[in-house]
Design a protein around this motif. Sequence first.
Motif, short mmCIF file in Angstrom:
data_model
loop_
_atom_site.label_atom_id
_atom_site.label_comp_id
_atom_site.label_asym_id
_atom_site.label_seq_id
_atom_site.Cartn_x
_atom_site.Cartn_y
_atom_site.Cartn_z
N TYR A 81 43.30 46.78 46.78
CA TYR A 81 41.96 47.37 46.67
C TYR A 81 41.13 46.63 45.61
CZ TYR A 81 38.22 50.57 45.43
OH TYR A 81 36.99 51.10 45.15
N ILE A 82 41.70 46.43 44.43
CA ILE A 82 40.97 45.77 43.34
C ILE A 82 40.63 44.33 43.72
CG2 ILE A 82 41.15 44.96 40.95
CD1 ILE A 82 42.89 47.51 40.44
N SER A 83 41.58 43.64 44.34
CA SER A 83 41.32 42.26 44.79
C SER A 83 40.21 42.21 45.82
CB SER A 83 42.59 41.65 45.39
OG SER A 83 43.60 41.52 44.42
N ALA A 84 40.24 43.13 46.77
CA ALA A 84 39.21 43.14 47.82
C ALA A 84 37.83 43.45 47.24
CB ALA A 84 39.58 44.15 48.92
N VAL A 85 37.77 44.37 46.30
CA VAL A 85 36.49 44.68 45.64
C VAL A 85 35.98 43.44 44.91
CG1 VAL A 85 35.39 46.00 43.78
CG2 VAL A 85 36.85 47.17 45.44
N ALA A 86 36.85 42.76 44.17
CA ALA A 86 36.44 41.55 43.45
C ALA A 86 35.96 40.48 44.43
CB ALA A 86 37.60 41.03 42.61
N ILE A 87 36.66 40.33 45.54
CA ILE A 87 36.25 39.35 46.57
C ILE A 87 34.87 39.70 47.10
CG2 ILE A 87 36.73 38.60 48.95
CD1 ILE A 87 39.75 38.70 48.15
N SER A 88 34.63 40.98 47.33
CA SER A 88 33.33 41.40 47.89
C SER A 88 32.17 41.14 46.94
CB SER A 88 33.37 42.89 48.27
OG SER A 88 33.31 43.72 47.13
N LYS A 89 32.47 40.96 45.66
CA LYS A 89 31.41 40.74 44.66
C LYS A 89 31.28 39.27 44.24
CE LYS A 89 31.82 45.40 42.78
NZ LYS A 89 30.59 45.90 43.32
N THR A 90 32.13 38.42 44.78
CA THR A 90 32.13 37.01 44.41
C THR A 90 31.24 36.22 45.36
OG1 THR A 90 34.39 37.28 43.58
CG2 THR A 90 33.64 35.03 43.97
N LYS A 91 30.47 35.31 44.81
CA LYS A 91 29.51 34.53 45.61
C LYS A 91 30.12 33.30 46.26
CE LYS A 91 26.09 37.22 44.55
NZ LYS A 91 25.99 38.38 45.38
N SER A 92 31.20 32.80 45.72
CA SER A 92 31.86 31.60 46.26
C SER A 92 33.14 32.00 46.98
CB SER A 92 32.19 30.64 45.12
OG SER A 92 33.15 29.69 45.52
N LEU A 93 33.27 31.58 48.23
CA LEU A 93 34.47 31.91 49.00
C LEU A 93 35.71 31.31 48.34
CD1 LEU A 93 35.81 33.15 51.50
CD2 LEU A 93 35.32 31.01 52.71
N LEU A 94 35.62 30.07 47.88
CA LEU A 94 36.77 29.44 47.24
C LEU A 94 37.21 30.23 46.00
CD1 LEU A 94 38.88 27.22 47.04
CD2 LEU A 94 37.20 25.85 45.78
N LEU A 95 36.27 30.58 45.15
CA LEU A 95 36.61 31.37 43.95
C LEU A 95 37.17 32.74 44.34
CD1 LEU A 95 33.68 30.51 41.53
CD2 LEU A 95 36.02 29.61 41.51
N ALA A 96 36.63 33.32 45.39
CA ALA A 96 37.09 34.64 45.85
C ALA A 96 38.57 34.62 46.23
CB ALA A 96 36.24 35.11 47.04
N THR A 97 39.05 33.48 46.71
CA THR A 97 40.46 33.41 47.15
C THR A 97 41.44 33.57 46.00
OG1 THR A 97 40.73 31.00 46.95
CG2 THR A 97 39.83 31.85 49.04
N PHE A 98 40.98 33.38 44.78
CA PHE A 98 41.90 33.45 43.64
C PHE A 98 42.14 34.87 43.13
CE2 PHE A 98 40.46 29.03 43.50
CZ PHE A 98 41.68 28.38 43.46
N TRP A 99 41.28 35.82 43.49
CA TRP A 99 41.45 37.19 42.98
C TRP A 99 42.80 37.81 43.32
CZ3 TRP A 99 38.94 38.06 38.97
CH2 TRP A 99 37.61 37.69 38.82
N PRO A 100 43.28 37.72 44.56
CA PRO A 100 44.61 38.31 44.83
C PRO A 100 45.73 37.70 43.98
CG PRO A 100 43.43 37.93 46.87
CD PRO A 100 42.65 37.23 45.79
N THR A 101 45.64 36.41 43.71
CA THR A 101 46.65 35.77 42.87
C THR A 101 46.55 36.28 41.44
OG1 THR A 101 46.58 33.78 44.27
CG2 THR A 101 47.56 33.54 42.08
N ILE A 102 45.34 36.39 40.93
CA ILE A 102 45.12 36.87 39.56
C ILE A 102 45.59 38.31 39.41
CG2 ILE A 102 43.32 37.48 37.88
CD1 ILE A 102 41.78 34.95 39.01
N PHE A 103 45.27 39.15 40.38
CA PHE A 103 45.62 40.57 40.25
C PHE A 103 47.09 40.86 40.52
CE2 PHE A 103 40.96 41.18 40.57
CZ PHE A 103 40.80 41.79 39.35
#
Length: 159
Positions: A81-103
Amino acid sequence: MNKRVNILVKLALVAALYVVLTIAIAPISYGPIQVRFSEVLILLAFYDKRYVYSLTIGCIIANLLSPLGIVDVVVGSLGTYISAVAISKTKSLLLATFWPTIFCLPVVLLLHLIVGLPFFIYLFGFMVGEFISVTLIGYPLAKILSNKEIFMKKIALNS
């Protein structure tokens, strides 16, 4: 078809697809090294934040089969859930891919504290799995598909 029904059907299909893709490769979907190809779907939240809910529900259902039981249902699904929310708020698709790894860090920390999982083994395994699924597989796939008009129409929740 009614617009709301169309949206609900798409969201339900994504949740179901997450569950099926996770269970289909169950030996590598659960455990210290998790490569969940279903996690590729988390990038749908980049295109529409409403996918956050269907991805979370799909993860909850898939985690019902986790060897860790209800703890993984709560903690693992919260991470999605937290990763998906962070992805939804990120402007760059490439940067968005890193949220699940970080979380993976807080998820593994909680699993370590609650059920005593070996912290570094699971942290490494989860992070590698998320990086493979979302960044190495999901990003190129999303880039290719986002250039396909038919794909973008099919995932759009406003039509």
